[in-house]
Scaffold this active site. Structure first.
Site, PDB file in Angstrom:
ATOM      1  CG  ASN A  16      -1.688   1.251   1.442  1.00 19.32           C
ATOM      2  OD1 ASN A  16      -1.781   2.078   0.530  1.00 19.32           O
ATOM      3  ND2 ASN A  16      -2.263   1.421   2.627  1.00 19.32           N
ATOM      4  CD1 TRP A  17       3.922   1.321  -2.585  1.00 20.53           C
ATOM      5  CD2 TRP A  17       4.223   2.643  -4.362  1.00 20.53           C
ATOM      6  NE1 TRP A  17       4.998   0.837  -3.287  1.00 20.53           N
ATOM      7  CE2 TRP A  17       5.201   1.622  -4.388  1.00 20.53           C
ATOM      8  CE3 TRP A  17       4.211   3.589  -5.387  1.00 20.53           C
ATOM      9  CZ2 TRP A  17       6.168   1.535  -5.401  1.00 20.53           C
ATOM     10  CZ3 TRP A  17       5.162   3.494  -6.402  1.00 20.53           C
ATOM     11  CH2 TRP A  17       6.134   2.479  -6.399  1.00 20.53           C
ATOM     12  CE  LYS A  18      -0.134   3.359   4.757  1.00 26.12           C
ATOM     13  NZ  LYS A  18      -0.014   3.512   6.200  1.00 26.12           N
ATOM     14  CG  HIS A 102      -5.786   2.266   5.387  1.00 21.32           C
ATOM     15  ND1 HIS A 102      -5.355   3.209   6.285  1.00 21.32           N
ATOM     16  CD2 HIS A 102      -4.756   1.398   5.238  1.00 21.32           C
ATOM     17  CE1 HIS A 102      -4.120   2.927   6.656  1.00 21.32           C
ATOM     18  NE2 HIS A 102      -3.731   1.830   6.029  1.00 21.32           N
ATOM     19  CD  GLU A 104      -2.823   5.828   6.740  1.00 21.21           C
ATOM     20  OE1 GLU A 104      -2.833   5.892   5.493  1.00 21.21           O
ATOM     21  OE2 GLU A 104      -1.876   5.323   7.386  1.00 21.21           O
ATOM     22  CD  GLU A 172      -3.476  -2.170   7.501  1.00 26.61           C
ATOM     23  OE1 GLU A 172      -2.371  -2.411   7.028  1.00 26.61           O
ATOM     24  OE2 GLU A 172      -4.137  -1.165   7.213  1.00 26.61           O
ATOM     25  N   GLY A 178       2.679   2.483  10.672  1.00 28.74           N
ATOM     26  CA  GLY A 178       3.677   3.522  10.469  1.00 28.74           C
ATOM     27  C   GLY A 178       4.431   3.925  11.721  1.00 28.74           C
ATOM     28  CB  SER A 215       5.292  -1.563  11.975  1.00 27.49           C
ATOM     29  OG  SER A 215       4.904  -0.228  12.231  1.00 27.49           O
ATOM     30  N   GLY A 236       2.818  -1.153   4.262  1.00 29.12           N
ATOM     31  CA  GLY A 236       2.837   0.248   3.871  1.00 29.12           C
ATOM     32  C   GLY A 236       4.250   0.693   3.539  1.00 29.12           C
ATOM     33  N   GLY A 237       4.912   1.312   4.502  1.00 30.35           N
ATOM     34  CA  GLY A 237       6.226   1.914   4.285  1.00 30.35           C
ATOM     35  C   GLY A 237       7.225   1.007   3.579  1.00 30.35           C
TER      36      GLY A 237
HETATM   37  P1  PGA Z   1       2.919   0.452   7.569  1.00 31.70           P
HETATM   38  O1  PGA Z   1       1.441   0.683   6.981  1.00 31.70           O
HETATM   39  O2  PGA Z   1       3.418  -0.855   7.021  1.00 31.70           O
HETATM   40  O3  PGA Z   1       3.718   1.627   7.069  1.00 31.70           O
HETATM   41  O4  PGA Z   1       2.792   0.418   9.052  1.00 31.70           O
HETATM   42  C1  PGA Z   1       0.541  -0.383   6.836  1.00 31.70           C
HETATM   43  C2  PGA Z   1      -0.771   0.109   6.293  1.00 31.70           C
HETATM   44  O5  PGA Z   1      -1.258   1.153   6.734  1.00 31.70           O
HETATM   45  O6  PGA Z   1      -1.380  -0.538   5.402  1.00 31.70           O
END
Ligand code: PGA
Length: 255
Positions: A16-18, A102, A104, A172, A178, A215, A236-237
């Site tokens: 997930n590149w956000k 998600h 966010e 999640e 993150g 993470s 994500g990251g």
């Molecule tokens: P993260 O994000 O791996 O950077 O913690 C995961 C996500 O929000 O899908």
């Protein structure tokens, strides 16, 4: 649709590149495409929407072993919805899956379980695999409510027409996204069982696959993926770097 959706059919590694990525980052996709995953691993990458069509075309040229997905969709189809993208448009651009709910988006855009369920239903109608996200906040975990919160989300964020062969669930924990903090394996396993069972209430068919997110890095992915309760990871990251994402894909155990 992603291939082999459903528990036990594959190990799912979804990036997930956000809100990260420019056209120059096609080079990162190329590096990811250069690493062939194992046959039992389903790999998907969700770039921001402006890159979707280019990424989908490049992934197809690259052999089709990496699916491309979106990070959100509208619950509506075509019409007067300024700024929104319908699931059908995303499918038309080459998406195979879409992340919905998600944390966010739940936090920043006020998306409720009902909204998330409507988006997942729209995704299914468009032939996309919805990846339905659930997860508790730090305050909810500290109050001992993690299992109840996730169970309620898993019941209410999945539309009635979904079954274990048509959607993926992603657990999640909000406090792990993150932050570098990762849930313990015991907590992940407990909540995955809870989410799977809550989703299954009133539904027939196979059990849903549940991905863990929060993470996930090359250093912890293998241990998490080795659990019999974990059917994949949402990254994500670490998905922004081809080497890190490739290391997670390479370490994915057989289903
Ligand atoms: P993260 O994000 O791996 O950077 O913690 C995961 C996500 O929000 O899908």
């Amino acid at each position: 649709m992603l291939r082999s959706v459903g528990r036990g059919s594959a190990s799912f590694i979804v990036g997930n590149w956000k809100m990260n990525g420019r056209r120059a980052d096609l080079a990162t996709l190329d590096a990811i495409l250069a690493q062939a995953p194992r046959a039992e691993t389903v790999v998907a990458l969700c770039p921001p929407a402006q890159l979707l069509a280019a990424f989908a075309a490049r992934a197809e040229e690259g052999g089709g072993h990496v699916a491309i997905g979106a990070q959100d969709c509208s619950a509506e189809s075509d019409g007067a919805f300024t700024g929104e993208l319908s699931a059908d448009m995303l499918a038309d651009a080459g998406a195979a899956c879409v992340i919905v709910g998600h944390s966010e988006r739940r936090a920043r855009h006020g998306e409720t379980d009902a909204v998330v369920a409507a988006k997942a239903a729209a995704a299914l109608r468009a032939g996309l695999t919805p990846i339905i996200c659930v997860g508790e906040t730090k305050a909810e975990r500290d109050a001992g409510r993690a299992a109840d919160v996730v169970a309620a989300q898993a019941r209410a964020s999945a539309p009635a027409e979904a079954d274990g062969a048509s959607v993926l669930l992603a657990y999640e924990p909000v406090w792990a996204i993150g932050t570098g903090a990762v849930a313990t394996l015991a907590d992940i396993e407990e909540i995955h069982r809870v989410a799977r069972a809550a989703f299954a209430e009133g539904r027939g068919g196979p059990q849903a696959a549940v991905l863990y997110g929060g993470s996930v890095k090359p250093g912890n992915a293998q241990e998490i993926l080795a659990s019999g309760e974990v059917d994949g990871v949402l990254v994500g990251g670490a998905s922004l770097k081809a080497d890190d994402f490739g290391a997670i894909v390479a370490g994915a155990p057989a289903a």
